[in-house]
Motif scaffolding. Structure first.
Motif, PDB file in Angstrom:
ATOM      1  N   ALA B  61       0.829  -1.212   0.000  1.00  0.00           N
ATOM      2  CA  ALA B  61       0.000   0.000   0.000  1.00  0.00           C
ATOM      3  C   ALA B  61       0.860   1.257   0.000  1.00  0.00           C
ATOM      4  N   SER B  62       1.892   1.267   0.858  1.00  0.00           N
ATOM      5  CA  SER B  62       2.708   2.482   0.932  1.00  0.00           C
ATOM      6  C   SER B  62       3.462   2.731  -0.371  1.00  0.00           C
ATOM      7  N   ARG B  65       0.814   3.920  -3.100  1.00  0.00           N
ATOM      8  CA  ARG B  65       0.333   5.269  -2.785  1.00  0.00           C
ATOM      9  C   ARG B  65       1.267   6.334  -3.352  1.00  0.00           C
ATOM     10  N   VAL B  87      -5.055  -3.808  -0.883  1.00  0.00           N
ATOM     11  CA  VAL B  87      -4.247  -2.586  -0.908  1.00  0.00           C
ATOM     12  C   VAL B  87      -5.135  -1.374  -0.655  1.00  0.00           C
ATOM     13  N   ILE B  88      -6.223  -1.287  -1.398  1.00  0.00           N
ATOM     14  CA  ILE B  88      -7.081  -0.103  -1.320  1.00  0.00           C
ATOM     15  C   ILE B  88      -7.628   0.067   0.095  1.00  0.00           C
ATOM     16  N   ARG B  90      -6.283  -0.367   2.778  1.00  0.00           N
ATOM     17  CA  ARG B  90      -5.317   0.208   3.727  1.00  0.00           C
ATOM     18  C   ARG B  90      -5.035   1.680   3.484  1.00  0.00           C
ATOM     19  N   LEU B  91      -5.579   2.215   2.419  1.00  0.00           N
ATOM     20  CA  LEU B  91      -5.244   3.589   2.059  1.00  0.00           C
ATOM     21  C   LEU B  91      -6.097   4.594   2.810  1.00  0.00           C
TER      22      LEU B  91
END
Lengths: 451, 451
Positions: B61-62, B65, B87-88, B90-91
């Motif tokens: 995720a990081s 981003r 992933v999404i 965690r954003l």
């Protein structure tokens, strides 16, 4: 801005009727950044009065610091050397440097001479760095601590810093040689338990920039790593100062304006409300250069006088060739210039970028060439005219793609600004090839076109 | 970028020889923002492997981003729906919105359906705000406290926030209705004595933006007041979220690219390394429109066929007229468009700006007209040709100034983007008038020119 028009009207009325106390109250209620647009709408004597009022409130420096730089000369003209020196002495180093740079050359010496010795020394040091480098846009107030300092002690150090504390976003951890070892974000410091040491809290191997680095590269780094401030170091990694994100925003905005302006052949200082005579003086040399380029085109066309005399129809389509080639070139130029500015493109991947732009341009040349050839045939009844236009369009677009992509890359490789002058250069070369191809092929097919 | 080329080479070799542990170590040593350029240099199967490795390290995720958005589709293609949803989820909200917007339409439904309910609800709420509005770029994690809370208590609240604390730059002081009363900068909180209350520490009447506000206006506000973050409020001044300065930098960069691109008739997504077929599809409609405009010019010139047949010399100077008019128009257009983008120009002061651009253009027209008239006379020996060029240049430049200044202001007043299409429109109109004036005056002075 609508609001500031209204405020200007009220302020002028208060000044005209000598109601200074009310004017002062009005000014004090405004945010520093809102005073700039108001100042710029006043006459020089009014500006002088307002600056006096702001001085009495100790607000002159904070107001002027927030002014868009292109308004500074106007304000400077209305303020005496001593007042100006008093304002400058209160500024941070980056603003001091900027103010001195915007001063008329003949005033620079006298005003700087009126500054306190410490400020003069700081200015002298900053001027050793190249123009637009990190060393000139950094501030020199920051908090550097030893690894062993605890979170609680660091917080107390911030409290002691008093006024300066407002500017603190990170603490910098240095060793005994003042070399940068790490960075503790203020947020992390606050969240940490009081006994933790900075050495444990710090981000190791932090992003930093050299004092000689160009401000544009510094801005890219701050943007890329989402920083609030970046430390500036010397060749031995000793911390010299800090560049904060608000200055980075100004750099990004300024550089984008510069690129757009340079593509159109404009000087940075030629703003929407700068005086007309100023804009004329700045634009004329460029327009005369452009005039020379168009006369070169006229001369090339003149070489084909015989052809044009017989087949005047060719003249109709010259704007089609020039318009399409010019546009194609500017598109490639814009994509490449912007990619260079954003750091997305280095010279090493330049060939790949040129190849792409050329293939795009050729395909577009084939399609628009076919359409315009068909149109020309339908309109003028000559299939050969269609063929000439079709072939010309492909050649012209290919040249446009090559020139638009290669010129900024070559300028960049030569250490020049990739945008300056490239617009007129790319369109002139493209038109030169375009007209030559068009009228040349027309001359080759002369007998066929002469029906 | 040179470095990332090297890293790509090493990473590929490690992946090809199955040395995943070493690849993983290499990836973990990189900053998140540096992984983006590396990812974009890999093939789809390699991307899939790297994303898997990043997942095992909780770093997917990081990394994603930090990717430039135009690289997202390429990465998305290489990742399955479930991975993507993980992933999404965690954003932060602003990144969630952006990722979903960049997803292919047919994948949007399935991927969103895999998100946890809270995230789905947040997304639904964000989508109620207009595209590019504050409501879509804000994050919804922030710390709002009561006036009575002491500095010490506030610091403890930050410590409790844990991970989220890293994002805290300001504390927001709200009343019992969640209405925003003030803002306490973290720096001030730290510097304050522990017993002070937030109500005393806060900046009253803080700058805030409405959720419906356009992101471009938000960016201007953050830049103008040098903020690190700005609170987003609803119609009743209740705080909904926060927009941070790193997102503002992205907006400023993106909007500058957009303006430059729109002036050249390019689509935002047409980047230096986006695939050629993509660029062709995006540019062709614009180039065909431009082709239509140039054919209109060809038709106008065709009206003067009789004149041109007799005085073919006039055809030589058509590029002079078009080149100068086009340049003058683009200069005025660039100055005005940029001033609108920077908020330096409202419709109310538009007339003043138009007047200035026209007077600048007329003076430049007189000077360049005189120079080109003299040159034409010296070259072709006809004083009347010089007169025709002189008069044409003044008329053309005046039209260029009017159109370049007025078109973006009118587009803005109509709620349109002032840059889209204005380049081709301004140059076409200017050329239309320029050619008509040139060939029209030439026709009037026909007998004089025919020597």
């Amino acid at each position: 801005m609508a609001n500031s028009q209204e405020t200007i009207r009220i302020l002028r009325r208060l000044l005209a009727s000598g109601m200074t106390a009310r004017a002062q109250r009005l000014l004090s209620r405004m945010r520093p950044a809102d005073r700039g647009p108001v100042l710029s709408g006043l006459t020089p004597p009014e500006i002088r009065t307002v600056i006096d009022l702001l001085f009495q409130q100790q607000r002159a420096a904070s107001t002027l610091r927030e002014l868009p730089p292109e308004l500074l000369p106007q304000i400077f003209d209305a303020v005496g050397d001593e007042r100006l020196a008093q304002v400058i002495a209160r500024l941070e180093l980056d603003d001091m440097v900027e103010f001195v740079e915007w001063l008329d050359e003949e005033r620079r010496g006298p005003v700087v001479a009126l500054l306190p010795e410490t400020q003069r020394a700081e200015l002298r040091k900053a001027e050793l760095y190249p123009p637009s480098s990190a060393g000139r846009v950094m501030v020199t107030r920051f908090l550097a601590l030893d690894e062993g300092v605890t979170a609680q002690e660091a917080i107390e150090a911030i409290r002691e810093a008093g006024d300066d504390a407002e500017a603190i976003l990170y603490l910098y951890v240095v060793d005994e040689k003042q070399q940068l070892r790490g960075v503790v974000p203020l947020r992390r410091l606050v969240a940490a338990s009081p006994a933790r040491r900075c050495g444990e809290l710090m981000v190791q191997d932090p992003v930093s920039v050299r004092a000689e680095a160009d401000q544009e590269d510094v801005a890219q780094i701050v943007a890329r790593y989402n920083l609030l401030a970046v430390p500036v170091v010397d060749g031995e990694n000793r911390i010299l100062g800090v560049i904060t994100v608000d200055d980075v925003i100004d750099v990004i905005t300024e550089e984008a304006t510069e690129d757009m302006y340079h593509l159109a052949g404009l000087s940075d200082e030629d703003r929407v409300f700068s005086p007309a005579h100023h804009a004329i003086r700045k634009r004329l040399p460029w327009m005369l250069l452009n005039l020379g380029a168009t006369f070169l085109l006229a001369w090339v066309i003149g070489l084909f006088e015989r052809t044009l005399e017989q087949i005047v129809t060719l003249a109709f389509f010259m704007p089609v060739v020039a318009g399409m080639g010019g546009n194609g070139g500017i598109q490639a130029l814009t994509v490449i210039t912007r990619a260079i500015a954003l750091g997305e493109l280095e010279f090493s991947s330049g060939l790949r970028a040129i190849r792409k732009e050329v293939s795009v341009a050729i395909v577009i040349g084939i399609v628009t060439g076919a359409v315009s050839g068909a149109f020309a045939y339908l309109w003028q009844g000559s299939p050969y005219l269609g063929v000439v236009l079709f072939a010309t369009m492909i050649i012209t677009m290919a040249i446009a793609g090559i020139m638009g992509a290669a010129v900024p890359l070559i300028l960049k490789a030569l250490g020049q600004d990739p945008a300056v002058g490239s617009g007129v250069f790319v369109t002139t070369i493209t038109d030169l090839f375009g007209f030559s191809a068009f009228l040349g092929i027309g001359t080759l097919l002369f007998d066929r076109l002469l029906i």
